[in-house]
Enzyme design. Structure first.
Site, short mmCIF file in Angstrom:
data_model
loop_
_atom_site.label_atom_id
_atom_site.label_comp_id
_atom_site.label_asym_id
_atom_site.label_seq_id
_atom_site.Cartn_x
_atom_site.Cartn_y
_atom_site.Cartn_z
N TYR A 124 20.94 44.86 41.94
CA TYR A 124 20.49 44.19 41.68
C TYR A 124 19.67 45.29 41.24
CZ TYR A 124 17.46 40.38 40.52
OH TYR A 124 16.62 39.20 39.58
N LYS A 173 31.67 40.35 49.41
CA LYS A 173 33.60 40.41 48.89
C LYS A 173 33.79 41.33 48.54
CE LYS A 173 35.71 38.77 44.93
NZ LYS A 173 36.63 37.72 44.76
N ASP A 206 33.03 34.58 45.99
CA ASP A 206 33.82 33.48 44.81
C ASP A 206 34.03 31.44 45.55
OD1 ASP A 206 35.29 34.61 46.33
OD2 ASP A 206 36.79 35.39 44.42
N ASP A 230 20.67 36.68 44.26
CA ASP A 230 20.36 35.69 43.25
C ASP A 230 20.85 34.79 42.52
OD1 ASP A 230 18.19 35.98 40.66
OD2 ASP A 230 19.87 37.34 39.48
#
Ligand code: NAD
Length: 369
Positions: A124, A173, A206, A230
Site C-alpha cells: 500500500y 498470505k 482469502d 485496508d
C-alpha cells in the site's frame, strides 16, 4: 481542561461530516480548541501541494488530529495524502472498530470486530514504477520489515488486552508470499506466545474474507498488514452496517489521528446527504484516547439512540433492506443536530438496549471499559 486538536476537513463529504463531528464534540462540554488546516484538493488550490508542511507541523505540535477523508485521484496526479501522512508521522497502527449500531443496516447485528492494520509499509506504500517505456507492465514494491511486523503485532495484542477482548486473529498470505508473508507470520506467532491470556489463531487472507462473511461473530481482533487491512476493514464495515458508521484511528508512538474508514464519496459532496456517524464516532475514539470516558460514552449512546429510534437518520440508515422500517431520509446536518441534542440527555446508568444481542465481546463492554 481544554485540548488543542488539529482539524483537517478534507475533500468531498469531508467538510460536511467534520462539521457534524465538531458540533457533537462541542455538545459534550469537553473544551476542544480546533486548529483547522487544509490538506487535499483545497490545499492544492491554496498552496500548490495537497499536503502542506503546516499540516504535518500542526499534527506534530498538537499530537492529536480529527481528519476528514481526502481524495486520491486514480492514475496520475499527486501521491496519496493519506499514505504520505501515515508515513511522515509514523502513524503505524490503523485501528478500525466495526460495531453494529442498534442492528441497523446489517444482516449481522452481532458484529463487533476490531481490525488492526499496519499502516506504513507493504504493497500500500505506493512504491511502484513502469517496467517499460510504453507502460505495458508495472511493478509495485512490497517491502515488509520485521520491525514493523513486531510493532503492529505487539500493538494488536496490547490493544486486545486493554479493550478486554479475548481473541486475536493474524491474517496473512504466507503460503504464497514466502518472504513478506512469512515475516509477518513469524512475528505474529512469536508475539502471540507472549500473551497466553488471549486466545489466538491465524487465517490466510482469502479464507478470512469467506469466514467473516459466513460467521463474523467468531472473530474479535484481527491483526494484519497494510493492504489486507485496508480491504478487510471495508469488508468489516459492511458487515457492521456500512461505511457510513465505521470510525477509525491511526496511532504512532506519540501521535493519534482519528479518521473514518470511508473516503470522500465525491458523488455526495455538497449535498448534505452523507452519514455523519463514522466521523462522529471518531470523536468518541478521540475522547476515549484523551481519557474523557464519560463524554465518549455520551457520544456513543447519543449515536446509538438516534440510530435505534430511526427518526432522524441519513439515507443509508433509512433505506428498506435488513430492517422493516424504511423512513424518509434526513440530512447529514439534521442527524448531527439530533445526536448533539441527545448528548447531554442520555442516561449512562441504563444498559444499552440490545434488540439483536451483543457482539463477540459485547457492544457496550468493549466500549465502556
Ligand atoms: P468512499 O468510501 O468515498 O465511497 C464509497 C461509497 O460508500 C460511496 O459511494 C457511498 O455510497 C458510501 N459512503 C461512503 N461514505 C459514506 C457516508 N459517510 N455516508 C453514506 N454513504 C457513504 O470510497 P471511494 O468512492 O472508493 O473513494 C472516493 C475517494 O476517497 C477516492 O479518492 C479515495 O482514494 C478516497 N479515500 C480516502 C480515504 C481517506 O481519506 N482515509 C479512505 C478511502 C478512500
Amino acid at each position: 481542561m481544554s485540548y488543542r486538536v488539529t482539524l483537517i476537513p478534507g475533500d468531498g463529504i469531508g467538510p460536511e461530516v467534520t462539521a457534524a463531528a465538531r458540533l457533537v464534540a462541542d455538545a459534550t462540554g469537553v473544551g476542544i480548541d480546533w486548529e483547522v488546516v487544509e490538506a487535499g484538493e483545497t490545499a492544492i488550490r491554496a498552496h500548490g501541494t495537497p499536503l502542506p508542511a503546516e499540516v504535518l507541523d500542526s499534527v506534530r505540535k498538537n499530537r492529536l488530529a480529527l481528519k476528514g477523508p481526502i481524495t486520491t485521484p486514480i492514475g496520475g496526479g499527486f501521491r496519496s495524502v493519506n499514505v504520505a501522512l501515515r508515513q511522515e508521522l509514523d502513524l503505524y497502527a490503523s485501528v478500525r472498530p466495526a460495531r453494529s449500531i442498534a442492528g441497523e443496516g446489517t444482516r449481522y447485528p452481532e458484529t463487533d470486530l476490531i481490525v488492526v492494520r499496519e499502516a506504513t509499509e507493504g504493497l500500500y506504500s505506493g512504491v511502484e514504477h513502469w517496467v517499460d517505456r510504453d507502460h505495458s507492465a508495472g511493478e509495485t514494491v512490497n517491502v515488509i520489515t520485521r520491525k514493523a511486523c513486531d510493532r503492529i503485532c505487539k500493538f494488536g495484542f496490547e490493544m486486545a488486552r486493554r479493550e478486554h477482548r479475548h481473541h486475536v486473529t493474524g491474517v496473512h498470505k504466507a503460503n504464497i508470499m514466502k518472504t513478506t508473508g512469512a515475516l509477518f507470520q513469524t512475528a505474529y506467532r512469536e508475539m502471540a506466545a507472549k500473551y497466553p491470556d488471549l486466545t489466538s489463531d491465524e487465517r490466510l487472507i482469502d479464507n478470512m474474507c469467506m469466514q467473516l462473511v459466513k460467521k463474523p461473530s467468531e472473530y474479535d481482533v484481527i491483526v494484519t498488514t497494510n493492504l489486507f487491512g485496508d480491504i478487510l476493514s471495508d469488508l468489516c464495515a459492511g458487515l457492521a452496517g456500512g461505511l457510513g458508521i465505521a470510525p477509525g484511528a491511526l496511532y504512532g508512538d506519540t501521535l493519534a489521528v482519528f479518521e473514518p474508514v470511508h473516503g470522500s464519496a465525491p458523488k455526495y459532496a455538497g449535498q448534505d446527504k452523507a452519514d455523519p456517524v463514522a466521523e462522529i464516532l471518531c470523536v468518541e475514539l478521540l475522547l476515549r484516547h484523551l481519557g474523557e470516558r464519560e463524554a465518549a460514552s455520551r457520544v456513543f449512546r447519543a449515536v446509538w439512540e438516534t440510530v435505534a429510534e430511526k427518526k432522524v437518520v441519513t439515507y443509508d440508515l433509512a433505506l428498506p433492506g435488513y430492517t422493516d422500517r424504511p423512513v424518509p431520509p434526513s440530512s447529514c446536518s439534521a442527524m448531527a443536530k439530533e445526536i448533539a441534542r441527545k448528548v447531554p440527555l442520555v442516561d449512562l446508568t441504563k444498559p444499552l438496549p440490545r434488540p439483536h444481542g451483543g457482539g463477540a465481546a459485547g457492544v457496550d463492554s468493549a466500549l465502556e471499559n
